[in-house]
Write a protein that holds these residues in place. Structure first.
Motif, PDB file in Angstrom:
ATOM      1  N   HIS A 143      68.169  20.605  51.005  1.00  0.00           N
ATOM      2  CA  HIS A 143      66.790  20.788  51.470  1.00  0.00           C
ATOM      3  C   HIS A 143      66.043  21.665  50.481  1.00  0.00           C
ATOM      4  O   HIS A 143      66.578  22.672  50.016  1.00  0.00           O
ATOM      5  N   PRO A 161      63.684  25.857  53.836  1.00  0.00           N
ATOM      6  CA  PRO A 161      64.734  26.351  54.730  1.00  0.00           C
ATOM      7  C   PRO A 161      65.191  25.287  55.720  1.00  0.00           C
ATOM      8  O   PRO A 161      64.371  24.596  56.349  1.00  0.00           O
ATOM      9  N   ALA A 162      66.490  25.151  55.847  1.00  0.00           N
ATOM     10  CA  ALA A 162      67.064  24.050  56.620  1.00  0.00           C
ATOM     11  C   ALA A 162      66.615  24.054  58.068  1.00  0.00           C
ATOM     12  O   ALA A 162      66.433  22.992  58.682  1.00  0.00           O
ATOM     13  N   VAL A 169      64.706  32.042  53.411  1.00  0.00           N
ATOM     14  CA  VAL A 169      66.030  31.416  53.504  1.00  0.00           C
ATOM     15  C   VAL A 169      66.940  32.271  54.381  1.00  0.00           C
ATOM     16  O   VAL A 169      66.781  33.490  54.491  1.00  0.00           O
ATOM     17  N   ASP A 189      70.900  28.232  54.533  1.00  0.00           N
ATOM     18  CA  ASP A 189      70.539  27.761  53.198  1.00  0.00           C
ATOM     19  C   ASP A 189      71.517  28.248  52.140  1.00  0.00           C
ATOM     20  O   ASP A 189      71.369  27.921  50.955  1.00  0.00           O
ATOM     21  N   LEU A 216      75.395  23.665  50.074  1.00  0.00           N
ATOM     22  CA  LEU A 216      74.999  25.060  50.234  1.00  0.00           C
ATOM     23  C   LEU A 216      75.509  25.901  49.063  1.00  0.00           C
ATOM     24  O   LEU A 216      76.683  25.810  48.702  1.00  0.00           O
ATOM     25  N   THR A 229      69.567  29.390  46.090  1.00  0.00           N
ATOM     26  CA  THR A 229      69.393  28.374  47.121  1.00  0.00           C
ATOM     27  C   THR A 229      68.508  27.241  46.607  1.00  0.00           C
ATOM     28  O   THR A 229      67.857  27.342  45.556  1.00  0.00           O
ATOM     29  N   THR A 261      65.736  26.325  47.575  1.00  0.00           N
ATOM     30  CA  THR A 261      64.299  26.601  47.624  1.00  0.00           C
ATOM     31  C   THR A 261      63.773  27.201  46.329  1.00  0.00           C
ATOM     32  O   THR A 261      62.562  27.372  46.175  1.00  0.00           O
ATOM     33  N   TYR A 300      68.986  26.617  41.788  1.00  0.00           N
ATOM     34  CA  TYR A 300      69.840  26.027  42.830  1.00  0.00           C
ATOM     35  C   TYR A 300      71.243  25.753  42.285  1.00  0.00           C
ATOM     36  O   TYR A 300      71.414  25.066  41.272  1.00  0.00           O
TER      37      TYR A 300
END
Length: 624
Positions: A36, A39-40, A70, A150, A175, A273, A275, A279
């Motif tokens: 994602h 935020p999930a 997150v 996240d 994750l 994360t 976002t 990542y």
């Protein structure tokens, strides 16, 4: 320019990539689909989300509701009986403060069980030990399954706990995940002295009080046991795979540096994360190169034989097919660089003081024995792990270049002057099947043993025969029906003092078993994890007293010579059955026993899915 990769390391990696092409692609497609960019929890329905923050601390409840920041999952294996996991008691508070300080949120997502093999050695509980890894994997996956998170911080150290956390975490490999160590206890009674007292007790020359005094002086406080068994092998592997912060594996608990590293791990996971621009999903960190690096690290340090199963299962959880042949081929070219008990007299604190992971990784990188071009939780490239952490005078955590020379050549050596030119583990093949042997602690004079077999169906029978004086001769002790499908594949570490006494008396002694030995087992040659195991009609079930067994760790063979054709014999002995475990509180054990795979495929209960699922699911080895 980095040095060229060793041709064997390159060849092994390439064949793993080719062998894993379909399953790895399926795995990566699955975790990519699950990622994602926001935020999930923002994808949850209102009732789902309300349940997720209902009991949150007042200061973070509004932020969880808004869905802008997150949220990091904390999964812990804390209990206060297991010394290595006692330090985790206060980690959630430290982690939350660090995560909040980094502008993110954190919730304690779940706990996983953590059993101590030291407590259960020789006890019925040991039969649950290996299968606890798969329970931990499932518990980790359950904790991460809520679509609230996240990123993740996984807190675990010991034998089955870290492999279980890795397998469960890889089921949610989209994750970003950092493993957070607790560190080894400070050095106590020297391991060699502890071993000496154990052997004296076995011979009736020391009292129980003498033995308990020695054990209590060795295992004396919070932290991992200081020998280089499975727990400390776990820490080395996780760091060399890039899932720890650099240099964090062997810092003692309860120190300012340990606390600073815990806070730094918590802050770091918020930076990687989906976002943000950096990542770093766990499933991308654990790739074919990282798995090969892990095997190389294990071989270079003479690590635990348990990882010939655990690494296979962890790799499979990421869609990667790792085999014992890969271990064997790498072992032929990876030199042994560390001597830590039971492979030497030092403990892991001495290893750390001699140069630790920064020196070890630097040496292996410079020799072209590690893949440098990997992704890690600290950023791109394994060169970052040449560094070691320390605290500035103002208390700030910083990293500096690690030592470029060993500070103790009795503990840690350069590639140019290794303890041995090949690795600490070898694969054996022959008429008895396949097995693994740890040779790093076995003197060259004891690596080839040919002697008559004495066959047993459990370790208690071995101890009883020793006490009756029936083993006071050259002998290969065969202990069968100890595999995963027989009785859960317990460790047979209680046999180490018995066999050590026989060896010290001048006898040619070896162990052959479809069970396991502790990662701390040492000087007696032991062909373990024999597969096929006796319970599934392996040749081991047909061996009789007096058959000549030849274990040759130098040639990599495990043979039995019989007067009559062994294939014509009927299986002998008494394998455990379901009734063997009934009424002992282990009825669920039979569920695992019947589902377990073979030792060389990781002995896992959970198999890789045949087709890509739409949601993350728990995977283990490609076992039956």
């Amino acid at each position: 320019m980095p040095p060229p990769l060793h041709p064997v390391v390159r060849a092994v990696t390439e064949r793993i990539v080719a062998r894993s092409a379909v399953t790895r692609r399926r795995y990566l497609d699955r975790i990519d689909a699950a990622a994602h960019r926001r935020p999930a929890r923002t994808g949850l329905g209102c009732a789902n989300l309300a349940h997720g923050f209902a009991a949150a601390e007042p200061e973070i409840k509004p932020e969880l509701r808004r869905g802008h920041k997150v949220n990091i999952a904390i999964v812990s294996s804390y209990n206060d009986m297991l010394s290595a996991h006692k330090p985790y008691e206060n980690y959630p508070r430290t982690i939350k403060q660090a995560v909040f300080g980094a502008g993110a949120l954190a919730q304690f997502a779940g706990g996983v069980p953590a059993m101590c093999d030291g407590v259960t050695q020789g006890r019925p509980g040991m039969e649950l030990s290996l299968f606890s890894r798969d329970v931990i994997a499932m518990a980790t996956a359950v904790a991460l399954s809520h679509d609230m998170f996240d990123g993740a911080l996984l807190l675990g150290i010991c034998d089955k706990i870290v492999p279980g956390l890795l397998i469960g975490g890889l089921a949610f490999g989209h994750l970003p995940t950092v493993l957070v160590p607790g560190g080894p206890m400070t050095s106590g009674l020297a391991n060699a002295e502890k071993s000496r007292v154990r052997q004296l007790y076995t011979e009736g020359k020391a009292t129980r009080e003498d033995l308990l005094d020695a054990e209590a002086a060795s295992y004396h406080g919070p932290g991992t046991c200081t020998f280089y068994g499975t727990a400390n092998s776990n820490q080395m592997l996780v760091e060399i795979m890039g899932l720890h912060l650099p240099g964090s594996s062997f810092v003692n608990p309860g120190t300012p540096l340990r606390e600073a590293l815990t806070a730094a791990a918590a802050a770091r996971v918020t930076e990687i994360t989906a976002t943000g621009p950096s990542y770093t999903p766990m499933g991308r960190v654990v790739d074919e190169k990282a798995v090969v690096n892990a095997v190389v690290g294990l071989l270079a340090t003479g690590g635990s034989t348990n990882h010939t199963m655990h690494l296979v299962a962890v790799a499979a959880a990421a869609g990667i097919s790792l085999t014992w042949d890969d271990f064997g081929d790498l072992s032929a070219v990876v030199p042994l660089l560390a001597r830590v008990y039971p492979n030497g007299q030092a403990d892991v604190n001495h290893f750390q003081a001699a140069g630790g992971m920064a020196y070890l990784i630097g040496q292996l990188l410079d020799a072209g024995l590690l893949h440098p071009d990997v992704q890690t939780v600290a950023g791109p490239g394994l060169d970052r792990y040449r560094q070691e952490p320390f605290l500035d005078p103002d208390g700030s955590l910083v990293w500096r270049p690690g030592p470029t020379r060993s500070l103790d050549h009795d503990v840690l050596r350069p590639v140019a002057d290794p303890f041995t030119p090949d690795g600490g583990l070898r694969v054996l093949d022959g008429t008895l099947g396949r097995a693994v042997i740890k040779v790093s602690a076995v003197a060259p004079a004891h690596r080839v043993i040919a002697a008559p077999a004495r066959v047993f169906d459990d370790q208690a029978q071995v101890v009883a025969a020793f006490r009756r004086g029936e083993l006071d001769r050259d002998v290969v002790v065969v202990v069968r029906y100890q595999g995963p499908r027989a009785n859960g594949m317990p460790e047979l570490h209680k046999l180490t003092p018995v066999l050590g006494v026989l060896q010290d008396r001048g006898h040619r002694v070896a162990l052959v078993t479809d069970g396991r030995m502790s990662g701390a087992s040492g000087k007696v040659p032991a062909a373990i994890h024999v597969t096929p195991e006796a319970a599934v009609d392996g040749v081991l079930s047909r061996v009789r007293d007096g058959d000549l067994v030849r274990l040759d760790a130098e040639a990599g063979t495990l043979q039995v010579e019989t007067v009559d054709p062994i294939a014509d014999r009927a299986p002998a002995g008494t394998p455990p059955d379901d009734e063997s475990f009934a009424g002992t509180g282990r009825e669920l054990f039979n569920v695992f026993r019947h589902a377990a795979g073979d030792a060389d495929t990781g002995a896992a209960v959970f198999g890789l899915p045949a087709a890509a699922p739409s949601r993350p699911q728990l995977v283990g080895s490609a076992a039956g």
